[in-house]
Scaffold this active site. Structure first.
Site, mmCIF file in Angstrom:
data_model
loop_
_atom_site.group_PDB
_atom_site.id
_atom_site.type_symbol
_atom_site.label_atom_id
_atom_site.label_comp_id
_atom_site.label_asym_id
_atom_site.label_seq_id
_atom_site.Cartn_x
_atom_site.Cartn_y
_atom_site.Cartn_z
ATOM 1 N N SER A 213 -4.758 -3.224 15.376
ATOM 2 C CA SER A 213 -4.124 -2.423 16.421
ATOM 3 C C SER A 213 -5.076 -1.986 17.536
ATOM 4 O O SER A 213 -4.731 -2.032 18.712
ATOM 5 C CB SER A 213 -3.457 -1.200 15.781
ATOM 6 O OG SER A 213 -4.411 -0.434 15.059
ATOM 7 N N CYS B 140 0.864 -1.181 0.000
ATOM 8 C CA CYS B 140 0.000 0.000 0.000
ATOM 9 C C CYS B 140 0.902 1.231 0.000
ATOM 10 O O CYS B 140 2.106 1.120 0.214
ATOM 11 C CB CYS B 140 -0.898 0.012 1.235
ATOM 12 S SG CYS B 140 -2.364 1.054 1.016
ATOM 13 N N ARG C 112 -11.050 7.004 4.884
ATOM 14 C CA ARG C 112 -10.835 6.010 3.838
ATOM 15 C C ARG C 112 -12.145 5.379 3.353
ATOM 16 O O ARG C 112 -12.169 4.313 2.770
ATOM 17 C CB ARG C 112 -9.901 4.911 4.350
ATOM 18 C CG ARG C 112 -8.537 5.399 4.828
ATOM 19 C CD ARG C 112 -7.500 4.300 4.676
ATOM 20 N NE ARG C 112 -6.369 4.398 5.580
ATOM 21 C CZ ARG C 112 -5.388 5.288 5.475
ATOM 22 N NH1 ARG C 112 -5.411 6.204 4.524
ATOM 23 N NH2 ARG C 112 -4.390 5.266 6.333
ATOM 24 N N LYS D 132 -10.711 -8.064 7.873
ATOM 25 C CA LYS D 132 -10.075 -7.097 8.750
ATOM 26 C C LYS D 132 -11.017 -5.943 9.031
ATOM 27 O O LYS D 132 -11.592 -5.430 8.068
ATOM 28 C CB LYS D 132 -8.807 -6.591 8.049
ATOM 29 C CG LYS D 132 -8.055 -5.528 8.783
ATOM 30 C CD LYS D 132 -6.888 -5.101 7.966
ATOM 31 C CE LYS D 132 -6.274 -3.898 8.662
ATOM 32 N NZ LYS D 132 -5.371 -3.194 7.834
ATOM 33 N N CYS E 106 -0.083 4.259 1.753
ATOM 34 C CA CYS E 106 -0.454 5.257 2.767
ATOM 35 C C CYS E 106 0.697 5.590 3.722
ATOM 36 O O CYS E 106 0.720 6.666 4.304
ATOM 37 C CB CYS E 106 -1.708 4.853 3.529
ATOM 38 S SG CYS E 106 -1.679 3.185 4.185
ATOM 39 N N GLU F 235 -16.822 -8.744 -2.666
ATOM 40 C CA GLU F 235 -15.373 -8.482 -2.689
ATOM 41 C C GLU F 235 -14.590 -9.803 -2.706
ATOM 42 O O GLU F 235 -13.604 -9.947 -3.419
ATOM 43 C CB GLU F 235 -14.956 -7.663 -1.454
ATOM 44 C CG GLU F 235 -15.322 -6.187 -1.522
ATOM 45 C CD GLU F 235 -14.373 -5.394 -2.403
ATOM 46 O OE1 GLU F 235 -13.470 -5.982 -3.018
ATOM 47 O OE2 GLU F 235 -14.535 -4.165 -2.494
ATOM 48 N N LYS G 145 -11.899 -5.538 3.793
ATOM 49 C CA LYS G 145 -11.329 -4.617 4.761
ATOM 50 C C LYS G 145 -12.310 -3.482 4.985
ATOM 51 O O LYS G 145 -12.673 -2.771 4.041
ATOM 52 C CB LYS G 145 -9.992 -4.087 4.241
ATOM 53 C CG LYS G 145 -9.334 -3.079 5.154
ATOM 54 C CD LYS G 145 -7.933 -2.759 4.670
ATOM 55 C CE LYS G 145 -7.271 -1.700 5.523
ATOM 56 N NZ LYS G 145 -5.919 -1.390 5.043
ATOM 57 N N TYR H 206 -0.600 -8.557 16.942
ATOM 58 C CA TYR H 206 0.481 -7.967 17.739
ATOM 59 C C TYR H 206 0.693 -8.747 19.028
ATOM 60 O O TYR H 206 1.689 -8.550 19.719
ATOM 61 C CB TYR H 206 0.164 -6.492 18.023
ATOM 62 C CG TYR H 206 -0.125 -5.733 16.740
ATOM 63 C CD1 TYR H 206 0.929 -5.331 15.913
ATOM 64 C CD2 TYR H 206 -1.427 -5.482 16.324
ATOM 65 C CE1 TYR H 206 0.676 -4.677 14.715
ATOM 66 C CE2 TYR H 206 -1.696 -4.832 15.127
ATOM 67 C CZ TYR H 206 -0.635 -4.436 14.329
ATOM 68 O OH TYR H 206 -0.884 -3.800 13.131
ATOM 69 N N CYS I 78 -4.172 5.993 0.471
ATOM 70 C CA CYS I 78 -3.504 4.758 0.066
ATOM 71 C C CYS I 78 -2.956 4.739 -1.359
ATOM 72 O O CYS I 78 -2.774 3.671 -1.946
ATOM 73 C CB CYS I 78 -4.443 3.578 0.315
ATOM 74 S SG CYS I 78 -4.800 3.360 2.083
ATOM 75 N N ARG J 129 -2.111 3.722 12.920
ATOM 76 C CA ARG J 129 -1.726 4.942 12.194
ATOM 77 C C ARG J 129 -0.684 5.746 12.981
ATOM 78 O O ARG J 129 0.070 6.510 12.396
ATOM 79 C CB ARG J 129 -2.970 5.739 11.813
ATOM 80 C CG ARG J 129 -3.787 4.949 10.769
ATOM 81 C CD ARG J 129 -5.116 5.554 10.416
ATOM 82 N NE ARG J 129 -5.886 4.618 9.571
ATOM 83 C CZ ARG J 129 -7.141 4.804 9.187
ATOM 84 N NH1 ARG J 129 -7.773 5.905 9.547
ATOM 85 N NH2 ARG J 129 -7.755 3.910 8.433
HETATM 86 C C1 PBG Z 1 -2.487 0.087 5.235
HETATM 87 C C2 PBG Z 1 -2.856 -0.724 6.418
HETATM 88 C C3 PBG Z 1 -3.572 -0.337 7.575
HETATM 89 C C4 PBG Z 1 -3.593 -1.446 8.412
HETATM 90 C C5 PBG Z 1 -2.930 -2.468 7.757
HETATM 91 N N1 PBG Z 1 -2.490 -2.006 6.524
HETATM 92 C C6 PBG Z 1 -4.114 0.974 7.958
HETATM 93 C C7 PBG Z 1 -5.302 1.524 7.320
HETATM 94 O O1 PBG Z 1 -5.882 0.950 6.392
HETATM 95 O O2 PBG Z 1 -5.674 2.616 7.745
HETATM 96 C C8 PBG Z 1 -4.217 -1.502 9.778
HETATM 97 C C9 PBG Z 1 -3.613 -2.471 10.722
HETATM 98 C C10 PBG Z 1 -3.970 -2.305 12.163
HETATM 99 O O3 PBG Z 1 -4.782 -1.444 12.556
HETATM 100 O O4 PBG Z 1 -3.396 -3.055 12.950
HETATM 101 N N2 PBG Z 1 -3.505 0.319 4.319
HETATM 102 ZN ZN ZN Z 2 -3.113 2.033 2.845
#
Ligand code: PBG
Ligand code: ZN
Length: 337
Positions: A286, A128, A229, A260, A130, A245, A207, A325, A138, A217
């Protein structure tokens, strides 16, 4: 007769008979969590000897390539063999061009890990832009649709180029996370044309636009500088769209599919599991991690039991693999059980 009909009713049927002691309970346990199911994320940043704590994710660090080698060594000690790489570049611009360079932080990190561990680890790379754009979206933006937004088609070739660059630097699996339409097909064609027809694609197929990505972030220094997003990630209310999807990504050649976040979307994990035969991955994101760590720090929950129960729940919902994590701690706890 309905096969789900209970074998008689009380008092013949007493489910507690099979819960009598721990050995019996372990014998009839349907779902298990294993260290082989876990993938540990790594946040790479340039330098040497760097190990910066991420404040909203206690226990998670941004590491330089040499320290990433140490992180992997520690994970291998408890049996974790798969890793997901993210990169934080020294400078960002509107296009995120540096992501495509051979000396970009992810590519440098890949080579360092490959040199140190050869084929004894599996390295997945997040695909990605971003982390590389100054606006935090992104990929490159355009006003084609009448307002500034992620330009879908213009980013497809760039995404494919990023994947090829990562494969060349040693990535075993590429994992595109940008939720662009057509991204899996574009990446497959790009990889095949460059001689990487053997490199699998783990698609972030489903996602959602989620508040649970907040702490990430901070870790990746990639919050969007305007808007959100929502024009590319999915609306949290949509289940049928998740299946659409999924179908599209499978049709374009995804080798594995991800859902996710995980915790608030376990029904989606189950729905995806029931509709495909490729491995399903759940991303324990996260915000899910931060909530557990915060409550545990207060002494309000038993971290070990909550983490193992949560990860097991993701497996039970249908996930074959879990990105988390907590991976390292969970592996240690599984070992000492
Ligand atoms: C990048 C990406 C993100 C995450 C994984 N790849 C952030 C987003 O889409 O804002 C999130 C992972 C997490 O929150 O642990 N696109
Ligand atoms: Zn991204």
């Amino acid at each position: 007769m309905d096969p789900w009909f209970p074998p008689g009713s009380f008092p013949q049927s007493r489910p507690r008979r099979l819960r009598h002691n721990p050995l019996l309970r372990a014998m009839v346990r349907q779902t298990r969590l294993s260290v082989d199911d876990l993938i540990e994320p790594i946040f790479l940043r340039p330098g040497t000897g760097v190990r910066n704590p991420v404040s909203s994710m206690p226990g998670v660090f941004q590491v330089s390539p040499d320290m990433a080698v140490e992180q992997v060594r520690g994970a291998l000690d408890v049996g974790i063999k798969a890793f997901l790489l993210f990169g934080i570049p020294p400078v960002k611009d509107s296009r995120g061009d540096c992501a495509l360079e051979d000396d970009n932080i992810v590519q440098v990190g890949l080579r360092a890990l490959r040199d140190a561990f050869g084929d004894s680890i599996v390295i997945v790379t997040d695909e990605c832009f971003c982390e590389y754009t100054d606006h935090g979206h992104c990929g490159i933006l355009s006003e084609r649709t009448g307002r500034l937004d992620l330009d879908n088609d213009a980013n497809l070739t760039r995404l494919a180029a990023q994947c090829v660059s990562h494969a060349r630097a040693g990535a075993d699996i590429v994992a595109p996370s940008g939720m662009l339409d057509g991204m899996i097909g574009a990446i497959r064609r790009g990889l095949d044309a460059a001689g990487y027809s053997h490199t699998p694609i783990m698609s972030y197929a489903v996602k959602f636009a989620s508040a649970y990505y907040g702490p990430f972030r901070d870790a990746a220094e990639s919050p969007p500088q305007f808007g959100d997003r929502g024009s590319y990630q999915m609306d949290p209310g949509n289940r049928d769209e998740a299946l659409r999807e999924l179908a599209l990504d499978l049709g374009e050649g995804a080798d594995m599919v991800m859902v996710k976040p995980a915790l608030a979307y376990l029904d989606i994990v189950r729905a995806v599991r029931e509709r495909c035969t490729v491995p399903v991955v759940a991303y324990n994101v996260s915000g899910e991690y931060a909530m557990v760590k915060a409550a545990a720090a207060q002494g309000w929950i038993d971290e070990r039991r909550v983490v193992l129960e949560t990860l097991l729940g993701m497996r039970r919902a249908g996930a074959d693999l879990i990105i988390s994590y907590h991976a390292r701690d969970a592996a240690r706890w599984l070992e000492s059980r």
